[in-house]
Design an enzyme around this catalytic site. Structure first.
Site, PDB file in Angstrom:
ATOM      1  N   ASN A   1      28.421  52.971  42.347  1.00 41.32           N
ATOM      2  CA  ASN A   1      29.548  53.490  41.725  1.00 41.32           C
ATOM      3  C   ASN A   1      30.836  52.758  42.145  1.00 41.32           C
ATOM      4  O   ASN A   1      31.940  52.577  41.536  1.00 41.32           O
ATOM      5  CB  ASN A   1      29.626  54.911  41.764  1.00 41.32           C
ATOM      6  CG  ASN A   1      30.796  55.254  40.861  1.00 41.32           C
ATOM      7  OD1 ASN A   1      31.046  54.826  39.858  1.00 41.32           O
ATOM      8  ND2 ASN A   1      31.383  56.205  41.228  1.00 41.32           N
TER       9      ASN A   1
ATOM     10  N   SER B   1      31.034  47.546  33.781  1.00 45.40           N
ATOM     11  CA  SER B   1      32.270  47.921  32.834  1.00 45.40           C
ATOM     12  C   SER B   1      32.180  47.032  31.608  1.00 45.40           C
ATOM     13  O   SER B   1      31.394  46.082  31.339  1.00 45.40           O
ATOM     14  CB  SER B   1      33.352  47.167  33.662  1.00 45.40           C
ATOM     15  OG  SER B   1      34.548  47.147  32.891  1.00 45.40           O
TER      16      SER B   1
ATOM     17  N   TYR C   1      38.570  40.670  38.027  1.00 44.87           N
ATOM     18  CA  TYR C   1      37.625  41.793  37.949  1.00 44.87           C
ATOM     19  C   TYR C   1      36.627  41.623  36.911  1.00 44.87           C
ATOM     20  O   TYR C   1      35.424  42.069  37.587  1.00 44.87           O
ATOM     21  CB  TYR C   1      38.606  43.248  37.940  1.00 44.87           C
ATOM     22  CG  TYR C   1      37.780  44.382  37.417  1.00 44.87           C
ATOM     23  CD1 TYR C   1      37.246  45.342  38.418  1.00 44.87           C
ATOM     24  CD2 TYR C   1      37.797  44.917  35.824  1.00 44.87           C
ATOM     25  CE1 TYR C   1      36.543  46.285  37.997  1.00 44.87           C
ATOM     26  CE2 TYR C   1      36.882  45.932  35.895  1.00 44.87           C
ATOM     27  CZ  TYR C   1      36.371  46.743  36.813  1.00 44.87           C
ATOM     28  OH  TYR C   1      35.618  47.910  36.736  1.00 44.87           O
TER      29      TYR C   1
ATOM     30  N   LYS D   1      32.330  41.619  37.339  1.00 38.38           N
ATOM     31  CA  LYS D   1      31.552  42.508  36.552  1.00 38.38           C
ATOM     32  C   LYS D   1      30.534  41.810  35.774  1.00 38.38           C
ATOM     33  O   LYS D   1      29.574  42.259  35.225  1.00 38.38           O
ATOM     34  CB  LYS D   1      32.446  43.461  35.680  1.00 38.38           C
ATOM     35  CG  LYS D   1      33.181  44.723  36.424  1.00 38.38           C
ATOM     36  CD  LYS D   1      32.293  45.281  37.291  1.00 38.38           C
ATOM     37  CE  LYS D   1      32.831  46.680  37.756  1.00 38.38           C
ATOM     38  NZ  LYS D   1      31.999  47.436  38.707  1.00 38.38           N
TER      39      LYS D   1
ATOM     40  N   VAL E   1      37.907  54.599  32.681  1.00 38.14           N
ATOM     41  CA  VAL E   1      37.497  55.962  33.078  1.00 38.14           C
ATOM     42  C   VAL E   1      38.877  56.622  33.532  1.00 38.14           C
ATOM     43  O   VAL E   1      39.636  56.061  34.517  1.00 38.14           O
ATOM     44  CB  VAL E   1      36.153  55.963  33.583  1.00 38.14           C
ATOM     45  CG1 VAL E   1      36.065  57.580  34.162  1.00 38.14           C
ATOM     46  CG2 VAL E   1      35.175  55.342  33.121  1.00 38.14           C
ATOM     47  N   GLU E   2      39.052  57.798  33.257  1.00 40.31           N
ATOM     48  CA  GLU E   2      40.274  58.474  33.665  1.00 40.31           C
ATOM     49  C   GLU E   2      40.189  58.899  35.316  1.00 40.31           C
ATOM     50  O   GLU E   2      39.854  59.993  35.605  1.00 40.31           O
ATOM     51  CB  GLU E   2      40.613  59.665  32.916  1.00 40.31           C
ATOM     52  CG  GLU E   2      42.070  60.084  33.220  1.00 40.31           C
ATOM     53  CD  GLU E   2      42.524  61.261  32.012  1.00 40.31           C
ATOM     54  OE1 GLU E   2      41.719  61.885  31.838  1.00 40.31           O
ATOM     55  OE2 GLU E   2      43.492  60.919  31.475  1.00 40.31           O
ATOM     56  N   THR E   3      40.438  58.052  36.088  1.00 38.52           N
ATOM     57  CA  THR E   3      40.212  58.139  37.568  1.00 38.52           C
ATOM     58  C   THR E   3      41.336  57.534  38.204  1.00 38.52           C
ATOM     59  O   THR E   3      42.422  56.897  37.494  1.00 38.52           O
ATOM     60  CB  THR E   3      39.090  57.378  38.210  1.00 38.52           C
ATOM     61  OG1 THR E   3      39.075  55.956  37.914  1.00 38.52           O
ATOM     62  CG2 THR E   3      37.724  57.790  37.397  1.00 38.52           C
TER      63      THR E   3
END
Lengths: 175, 175, 175, 175
Positions: free
Chosen positions: C18, C72, C87, C91, C122-124
């Site tokens: 992750n 992703s 990025y 991926k 993702v809301e992080t």
């Protein structure tokens, strides 16, 4: 058509599947007849010509033939323009058909080659009709000669070189 | 390196990222050092050269430059040969980097072009080392001149034509 | 880390890769250090954990293990946002690594499964930092629980079912 | 069919396009009628049902509908088996149609979702007929319930989660 070719020229050594069309029929409300017409020309017509060209090469023991599918950038990614979505589906099919044909020719131990050329919009009647109200898009369209240059490059590659796909865009193209 | 180029030749107009290597290190038991080396050369080295070439073009207002990444068929599909899996991952990265670069150049309103050339095995030291015990694979390998022909075609395309990717295989290649 | 796991829990049966990060470093002017950091975490870290998890399963004859890579949407297409381009390249590599791993496990006659889960934002902390000035994008971000639901689905599939990839977006997402 | 549904059930909220068929007609020598039948069912039939389902949702202001296309692994890669090549082309089309539909729904500001589920062979009449002389392939085929589990997972995702594609293979599958 292939019978006439056989009579006049003995057969086909190079087949360039260039016929293709797009009707502006989105997926959520398009007309069945427009979809069917795109399928018939872009997929079925291409497959029939490919099969007949291959059979013509085979019966004359032509082992250096070439089948070139004029695909599209839309055969590799779906652009956010509803009028092109069904067209794009037919071109995704062409991407698979080119690779499938390559595999079948290989399995037959033939040196006949299969290539797809995947341009963005080309400045033809096709494009002018589809994008008549969008001159910006027409601005970066390729010219017909750019595609024929790609065809020339593909055909002139040495026999041991199998060019699978060439993607061409306009340098000023955004998407 | 780029400082020396600047001193001797003023700058870079065409950058061909050809350096690349593969170590036979499978994913389930490979050595970290081999993986890192592939990442450093195939991804990071390519990115550094690209950035420096772009900056060199930008500071001299070169708007017809070209950055060509020598990618691989392995940048588009994963072949069932464990020794190439990590290598393939670095080449998938190159596929994304070429498209990302095209988008950034476009956003800067540059006419600098970005292309990737994706051959199958080429008959070089690289291949002979990786497939030393598999002469069948070497049999259909491309020759270096096949790649340089593709480079010539890409560079000689008219300025408004942006060739995104060319895939080349051996005609006798099975997979 | 794996030594500690071995001591405390005997070994690893399920490995969920992750960890991942993005620095806003475009290709035309990004910093080498930012690129390297993304490669080290997103590619090399993932590969090391995968190898160690596999070896842990192998030495204990665990044949129903699972390795899940949190990939992703950017591992499948390059979005027009320069800050994400490098990025995205890492991926794309993960996409290839997951398929390569699946092939290697199969070649070893293992029933260990390899899956990638490919969400949009993702809301992080990750997203909030990268898109701090773009609340629109944050509006359709997924929640962490949406990813864990996908993990639960993947893990609960019967042993003969190998889920290769799940792509998740926000329903209101445009691109 | 949709008229009958309207009369009996008022309309369609969830449309699962599961109909699909494959005839063993290779590209180099297949029959036109077999190709046309695959196109009609796998592409045109799916598009008609999708359009009618969407219109049914629209006229009743249903904003949480779902259109699920049962695609195939063959919609993502072309396997070296000539009998599946045309079928694969129709499934590549489905891959494009699912993404095109997602984009059109988004452009209409709908929260109706579009998903494709891409399994390998499923143990049905379909597979048994196509691979009647190849029991090895049948050995790792998925079961119908594996697909329905995927459908259940997709339908039970929260409204803000749009699952684009799920790929499922048999764990023992080689290719």
């Amino acid at each position: 058509m292939f019978a006439a070719i056989k009579e006049q020229h003995k057969g086909v050594d190079v087949c360039i599947n260039n016929a293709g069309l797009a009707h502006p029929e989105p997926l959520i409300n398009g007309k069945t007849s427009g979809w069917r017409n795109m399928m018939d020309v872009n997929i079925l017509g291409l497959c029939i010509c490919t099969r007949e060209a291959y059979q013509s090469m085979k019966e004359r023991n032509v082992d250096d033939g070439h089948i070139i599918n004029i695909n599209s950038i839309c055969g590799h990614c779906v652009i956010p323009h509803a009028d092109t979505h069904f067209y794009s589906a037919t071109k995704y099919a062409v991407t698979a058909l080119t690779e499938g044909l390559r595999q079948e020719l290989r399995a037959e131990n033939k040196h006949i080659r299969a290539t797809s050329i995947s341009p963005t919009l080309v400045e033809t009647e096709f494009t002018l009709r589809l994008y008549s109200n969008n001159p910006d898009i027409a601005a970066y369209a390729l010219e017909a000669i750019d595609i024929s240059s790609a065809v020339t490059y593909v055909l002139s590659a040495p026999p041991h070189v199998q060019i699978g796909d060439i993607q061409l865009r306009g340098t000023e193209e955004v998407s």
